[in-house]
Structure formats: C-alpha cells, structure tokens
Design an enzyme around this catalytic site. Structure first.
Site, mmCIF file in Angstrom:
data_model
loop_
_atom_site.group_PDB
_atom_site.id
_atom_site.type_symbol
_atom_site.label_atom_id
_atom_site.label_comp_id
_atom_site.label_asym_id
_atom_site.label_seq_id
_atom_site.Cartn_x
_atom_site.Cartn_y
_atom_site.Cartn_z
ATOM 1 N N SER A 192 0.849 -1.199 0.000
ATOM 2 C CA SER A 192 0.000 0.000 0.000
ATOM 3 C C SER A 192 0.882 1.246 0.000
ATOM 4 O O SER A 192 2.011 1.208 0.514
ATOM 5 C CB SER A 192 -0.874 0.004 1.248
ATOM 6 N N TYR A 205 -1.239 -0.679 10.452
ATOM 7 C CA TYR A 205 -1.477 -1.017 9.036
ATOM 8 C C TYR A 205 -0.287 -0.552 8.195
ATOM 9 O O TYR A 205 0.267 -1.314 7.405
ATOM 10 C CB TYR A 205 -2.770 -0.353 8.567
HETATM 11 N N1 NAP Z 1 -8.589 -0.402 -1.270
HETATM 12 C C1 NAP Z 1 -7.559 0.398 -1.169
HETATM 13 O O1 NAP Z 1 -7.657 1.629 -1.264
HETATM 14 C C2 NAP Z 1 -6.207 -0.182 -0.944
HETATM 15 C C3 NAP Z 1 -5.114 0.696 -1.009
HETATM 16 C C4 NAP Z 1 -3.848 0.180 -0.795
HETATM 17 C C5 NAP Z 1 -3.666 -1.158 -0.566
HETATM 18 N N2 NAP Z 1 -4.742 -1.983 -0.500
HETATM 19 C C6 NAP Z 1 -4.490 -3.399 -0.232
HETATM 20 O O2 NAP Z 1 -5.111 -4.178 -1.237
HETATM 21 C C7 NAP Z 1 -5.518 -5.432 -0.693
HETATM 22 C C8 NAP Z 1 -6.984 -5.656 -1.012
HETATM 23 O O3 NAP Z 1 -7.728 -4.591 -0.445
HETATM 24 P P1 NAP Z 1 -9.268 -4.364 -0.797
HETATM 25 O O4 NAP Z 1 -9.515 -2.932 -0.627
HETATM 26 O O5 NAP Z 1 -9.610 -5.034 -2.059
HETATM 27 O O6 NAP Z 1 -9.947 -5.139 0.447
HETATM 28 P P2 NAP Z 1 -11.427 -5.723 0.589
HETATM 29 O O7 NAP Z 1 -12.343 -5.109 -0.393
HETATM 30 O O8 NAP Z 1 -11.742 -5.588 2.036
HETATM 31 O O9 NAP Z 1 -11.244 -7.271 0.218
HETATM 32 C C9 NAP Z 1 -10.413 -8.055 1.020
HETATM 33 C C10 NAP Z 1 -10.470 -9.505 0.580
HETATM 34 O O10 NAP Z 1 -9.694 -10.259 1.505
HETATM 35 C C11 NAP Z 1 -10.532 -11.249 2.158
HETATM 36 N N3 NAP Z 1 -10.155 -11.369 3.557
HETATM 37 C C12 NAP Z 1 -10.162 -10.406 4.504
HETATM 38 N N4 NAP Z 1 -9.767 -10.900 5.676
HETATM 39 C C13 NAP Z 1 -9.507 -12.214 5.471
HETATM 40 C C14 NAP Z 1 -9.075 -13.267 6.307
HETATM 41 N N5 NAP Z 1 -8.839 -13.086 7.603
HETATM 42 N N6 NAP Z 1 -8.914 -14.482 5.767
HETATM 43 C C15 NAP Z 1 -9.177 -14.708 4.465
HETATM 44 N N7 NAP Z 1 -9.601 -13.760 3.614
HETATM 45 C C16 NAP Z 1 -9.756 -12.512 4.125
HETATM 46 C C17 NAP Z 1 -11.933 -10.679 2.032
HETATM 47 O O11 NAP Z 1 -12.827 -11.750 2.167
HETATM 48 P P3 NAP Z 1 -14.317 -11.453 2.719
HETATM 49 O O12 NAP Z 1 -15.039 -10.934 1.531
HETATM 50 O O13 NAP Z 1 -14.785 -12.743 3.220
HETATM 51 O O14 NAP Z 1 -14.161 -10.384 3.788
HETATM 52 C C18 NAP Z 1 -11.875 -10.079 0.631
HETATM 53 O O15 NAP Z 1 -11.992 -11.071 -0.345
HETATM 54 C C19 NAP Z 1 -5.221 -5.365 0.793
HETATM 55 O O16 NAP Z 1 -4.013 -6.001 1.059
HETATM 56 C C20 NAP Z 1 -5.099 -3.874 1.067
HETATM 57 O O17 NAP Z 1 -4.273 -3.617 2.163
HETATM 58 C C21 NAP Z 1 -6.014 -1.529 -0.690
#
Ligand code: NAP
Length: 313
Positions: A192, A205
């Site tokens: 991130s 985080y």
């Molecule tokens: N969105 C942003 O702005 C952003 C920016 C920078 C970096 N990131 C990084 O990108 C990655 C994805 O983020 P996102 O925004 O797409 O997140 P998200 O929409 O919350 O999706 C997270 C995914 O991970 C799964 N997950 C969460 N906790 C879990 C656990 N304990 N065990 C197994 N699966 C789990 C969730 O499953 P469920 O559906 O069952 O919860 C979902 O499929 C992360 O590493 C985040 O730190 C995101």
C-alpha cells in the site's frame, strides 16, 4: 596598485569563463538527458505497458488470496480473462463458490477454492495440500485488513486480538504463501502507499505494509537471477469495501480500472504504484516531503544562528 589588482582579477575571471561555460553546459545536458530518460521510461511503462507478459505460458494456474472482493476479485477476473485456471483463496466458502462460478461462466476457465481464515496460523498445511501439484504461473498475495477507523495505538479496541489478526493477515500470509515460490513465474505482493511513509492513526497497518514492501523488494533481489518476477504494489485509494469509497474518481479508481493498469507494469517495475494518477501522487508527496525537510532544516539553522547571536550580546 589598486588598479593593477582589479585588472588581475578581471583577467582571472575572463580566463575562467570557458570553464564556467562548460560546467554549466554539461550540467544542463546531463539534466536534459535524465529528463528524457525519465520521459521515455514513463512512456514505456504507462503508455506502451507490458500487458502481454501475464499469460498461461508462465504456468497454467493463477493463485489469488483475498479473492472474493475488491482488488483481489478484480485480479481473479482479469487473470481468468487471460486464460489462467484460477485458485481462489479467501475466508468464506459461499463467497468463493459465487466468484468461482461466475469466472467459469464468463471465461470458461477451471477453478478451485480454498476457504481459510488468514488471521489464523494453522491454515498453511491446508493451503499446501490445495496447491500441491499445480503448475503456478502467477501468485497474487492480496489478502489484507485495515483499521475499522483511524485510531491512536493504545485506544484501538481489543488491541491484542487486533494486532494478532493484522500481523497474521498482512504479514504472515505473504511470508508463508511465498514458501511455494519455486516454480512460480510472477508474484505480485499488494502492499500500500501507506507503507511508503509512517501514517499516524493507521500506524500498525502502515507498518505491516512497509514490511510487505521490504519483503517483496528483498526477495526480488534474491530470486531475480532465477527469472522470477516479484513486484511490490503500492496503491493509494481504490474504491473497495475496505475504504468504503462508493463513488470512484480518477484518483480513487474502481478495482477493475486499477488492476487493468497495474498488470501492464509487471516486469517493468519491481516496485510500483500501479496506476498513473497514483504514480503522480507519489511524486507530489515526495516533493512535499523534500520541501518540508528543506524548510525545517533552514528554520533550525536560523534558530541556531539567532540563539548564537543572542548569547554573544
Ligand atoms: N482499497 C484500497 O484503497 C487499498 C489501497 C492500498 C492497498 N490496498 C491493499 O489491497 C488489498 C486488497 O484490499 P481491498 O480494498 O480489495 O480489500 P477488501 O475489499 O476488504 O477485500 C479483502 C479480501 O480479503 C478477504 N479477507 C479479509 N480478511 C480475510 C481473512 N482473515 N482471511 C481470508 N480472507 C480474508 C476478504 O474476504 P471477505 O469478503 O470474506 O471479507 C476479501 O476477499 C489489501 O491487502 C489492502 O491492504 C487496498
């Protein structure tokens, strides 16, 4: 006598003129070359891209963790569109089945799923069994969790469990799943932009994401010679469930738009913001930081000078 001294000085300056000219001209030429190099590199990455690198020629299977929502789901869809058979790893079997079915229906690819909670540490034998024997071309270490809301470290509710869960999901998962590295062509580690600098109120985080970035870049150096590509991906905001951004904008894109852009940078950058507007934001952040450091340094020098002159009075 005075006149003689002045004419000597004038003569010295005249003699040094060509030297000054060449130093200035070489500095300008170097600057122009550097700028041209940066422009061409930018054009190669953000306009031409490397979109064709990721194909099942790397290996039949693509593995995505956290594949049932947000960025992970978009990676799963984009890789299935490219013809990879998909191994989806996430928490809820029901959601995994839904995504798997939709990938099979839309792209006609084979899918498999592993339901595990990355907050636990006893899940890796199950993942190992699920992955054994698969020819893995691409691994996307995407699973991650953030804060429910920004908070001071000691005020985080249920701090002990929060820490264990975040460290297991954001850090242990990437180390453990990367143990399957031999044979994998490309590994994308979704860190991130919060991992580039400490982010107060999201301190844990931010620290876990910095770990992921360092882990990724170190590993890339260790395994580059074996032809394995390991990329550290540092997005700014993307409109997903995690950020609760409902209305995507140019700088807060949908996960689909983000992933489509990111995949064109694979093989060109071992550390990337993945999306042109995010790369611009990174440059602006760096410039602001440099400006801040310069300003604070000058202010400190001024204060020291003032202090010294007060002492002398
Ligand atoms: N969105 C942003 O702005 C952003 C920016 C920078 C970096 N990131 C990084 O990108 C990655 C994805 O983020 P996102 O925004 O797409 O997140 P998200 O929409 O919350 O999706 C997270 C995914 O991970 C799964 N997950 C969460 N906790 C879990 C656990 N304990 N065990 C197994 N699966 C789990 C969730 O499953 P469920 O559906 O069952 O919860 C979902 O499929 C992360 O590493 C985040 O730190 C995101």
């Amino acid at each position: 006598m005075e006149m003689l001294k002045l004419s000597n000085k004038g003569e010295m300056i005249r003699r040094a003129e060509p030297l000054f000219f060449w130093v200035g001209a070489s500095t300008l030429a170097l600057l122009a070359l550097w700028l041209l190099y940066r422009l061409l590199t930018g054009f190669r990455i953000w306009v031409l891209g490397n979109g064709r690198l990721l194909s099942p020629k790397l290996g039949k299977w693509a593995v995505v963790t956290g594949a049932t929502d947000g960025i992970g789901k978009s990676y799963a869809e984009e890789l299935a569109r490219r013809g990879f058979a998909m191994m989806l790893i996430s928490r809820s079997q029901e959601k995994l089945d839904d995504v798997a079915k939709s990938l099979e229906a839309e792209f006609g690819v084979e899918t498999r799923t592993i339901a595990v909670d990355f907050g636990k540490t006893d899940i890796y034998p199950k993942i190992e069994a699920g992955l054994s024997g698969l020819e893995i071309g691409v691994l996307v270490n995407n699973v991650g969790v953030s804060y429910p809301y920004p908070e001071y470290y000691l005020h985080i509710p249920d701090l002990d469990n929060f820490l264990t869960n975040m460290i297991n999901v954001n850090m242990t998962s990437v180390c453990q799943v990367s143990l399957f590295l031999p044979g994998i062509g490309v590994i994308l580690n979704i860190s991130s932009a919060s991992g580039m600098y400490p982010v107060p109120l999201l301190t844990v985080y931010s620290a876990t994401k910095a770990f992921m970035d360092f882990f990724s870049r170190g590993l890339q150096e260790e395994y580059r010679r074996q032809g394995i590509i390991i990329q550290s991906v540092l997005p700014f905001f993307v409109a997903t469930k995690m950020t609760r951004i409902r209305k995507p904008t140019l700088d807060k894109p949908t996960p689909d738009r983000y992933v489509a852009a990111e995949l064109t940078t694979v093989g060109l950058q071992s550390q990337t913001n993945g999306y042109f507007p995010h790369a611009v934001m990174n440059i602006l952040t760096r410039m602001n930081r440099l400006q801040r450091t310069g300003y604070l340094h000058r202010r400190k020098l001024r204060e020291m000078k003032n202090g010294a002159s007060l002492k002398n009075e």
